[in-house]
Design an enzyme around this catalytic site. Structure first.
Site, mmCIF file in Angstrom:
data_model
loop_
_atom_site.group_PDB
_atom_site.id
_atom_site.type_symbol
_atom_site.label_atom_id
_atom_site.label_comp_id
_atom_site.label_asym_id
_atom_site.label_seq_id
_atom_site.Cartn_x
_atom_site.Cartn_y
_atom_site.Cartn_z
ATOM 1 N N GLU A 62 4.049 5.491 6.025
ATOM 2 C CA GLU A 62 4.600 4.761 5.290
ATOM 3 C C GLU A 62 3.775 3.231 5.200
ATOM 4 O O GLU A 62 3.517 2.726 6.238
ATOM 5 C CB GLU A 62 6.061 4.283 5.644
ATOM 6 C CG GLU A 62 6.817 3.162 4.603
ATOM 7 C CD GLU A 62 8.405 3.308 4.846
ATOM 8 O OE1 GLU A 62 8.904 2.327 4.198
ATOM 9 O OE2 GLU A 62 9.027 4.173 5.163
ATOM 10 N N ASP A 137 4.418 -5.311 -3.257
ATOM 11 C CA ASP A 137 4.397 -6.585 -3.738
ATOM 12 C C ASP A 137 3.991 -6.179 -5.187
ATOM 13 O O ASP A 137 3.033 -5.841 -5.587
ATOM 14 C CB ASP A 137 3.338 -7.412 -3.131
ATOM 15 C CG ASP A 137 3.476 -8.745 -3.638
ATOM 16 O OD1 ASP A 137 3.846 -9.211 -4.640
ATOM 17 O OD2 ASP A 137 3.082 -9.868 -2.806
ATOM 18 N N ASP A 173 11.170 -2.043 -7.868
ATOM 19 C CA ASP A 173 12.251 -2.741 -8.824
ATOM 20 C C ASP A 173 11.816 -3.506 -10.015
ATOM 21 O O ASP A 173 12.289 -4.382 -10.361
ATOM 22 C CB ASP A 173 13.273 -3.286 -8.102
ATOM 23 C CG ASP A 173 12.528 -4.568 -7.185
ATOM 24 O OD1 ASP A 173 11.518 -4.641 -6.961
ATOM 25 O OD2 ASP A 173 13.130 -5.624 -7.399
#
Length: 232
Positions: A62, A137, A173
């Site tokens: 990850e 980011d 998102d």
């Protein structure tokens, strides 16, 4: 070591993050001091995975795990899989180790470093079963788009490290970043999109919810999830 030389990022002049010292809580600092021998990796040398984890098992990486809550949850739910988390911000790493210790997780190791450098110099080719990149980011300003981690060279590097039939999972998102990701994926010869979901937090793709996901939902953002498989 039978590893190809990775030259996609010879100097790494543009980074996808800003390294912030951050304010660590007393418990986070204590975890960094006391739990690092259990979870942390100091070496800059190529990783010997069997030696590192004490077994031969599928490896999930990850990139940028934040506070590590979802990473710990995945590691706890899949004890037969080895997890490697890479993060540059020490408070989040401390928080992750607190959670991992409480959950009695033993199949998790952590590195505080630039993920591109770790992938390029410490991960052997064709050793990773799955790579996760959740809510990186978004660098929303146009002049900063070059800082976004999802670029053609990043996909090439990930594909180089993945095993045959390995997968890369991405979530964001930010609508503009989702458009950018779609464009980069469309131009890539290294991956095929296996699944793409757009949802409101109720349907994450093979992952737990994350802190940054919840923050985005509070701001009225939608969620984009991809699973892309290595094209063999």
């Amino acid at each position: 070591m039978n590893e190809k030389t990775t030259d996609h990022y010879p100097h790494r002049p543009v980074r996808s993050y800003v390294r912030r010292a951050g304010r660590k809580t007393a418990s986070q600092q204590r975890a960094l001091d006391e739990r690092w021998p259990d979870f942390g990796i100091e070496s800059k040398q190529p990783l010997k995975l069997v030696e590192l984890f004490g077994r031969d098992a599928p490896l999930v990486i990850e990139i940028g795990f934040g506070n590590g809550e979802s990473l710990v949850e995945m590691a706890a739910m899949q004890p037969d899989v080895n997890f490697l988390g890479i993060e540059v911000h020490e408070p989040g790493v401390g928080h992750c180790m607190i959670g991992a210790h409480k959950a009695n997780v033993t199949n998790l190791r952590l590195i505080i470093d630039d993920a591109i450098e770790v992938l390029s110099t410490q991960i052997s080719d064709e050793t990773v079963a799955r790579t996760n990149l959740y809510f990186p980011d978004p660098w929303p300003k146009k002049r900063h788009h070059k800082r976004r981690i999802v670029q053609p060279d990043f996909l090439s590097l990930c594909a180089q490290k993945l095993k045959s039939k390995g997968s890369l999972h991405i979530a964001t998102d930010w609508a503009n970043y989702a458009e950018h990701i779609d464009e980069v994926l469309d131009e890539s010869d290294h991956f095929l999109i296996s699944e793409r979901r757009v949802h409101d937090g109720e349907n994450p793709l093979d992952r737990p919810p994350t802190k940054f996901e919840r923050r985005g939902l509070r701001h009225g953002h939608r969620i984009w999830d991809w699973r892309i498989d290595k094209a063999d």
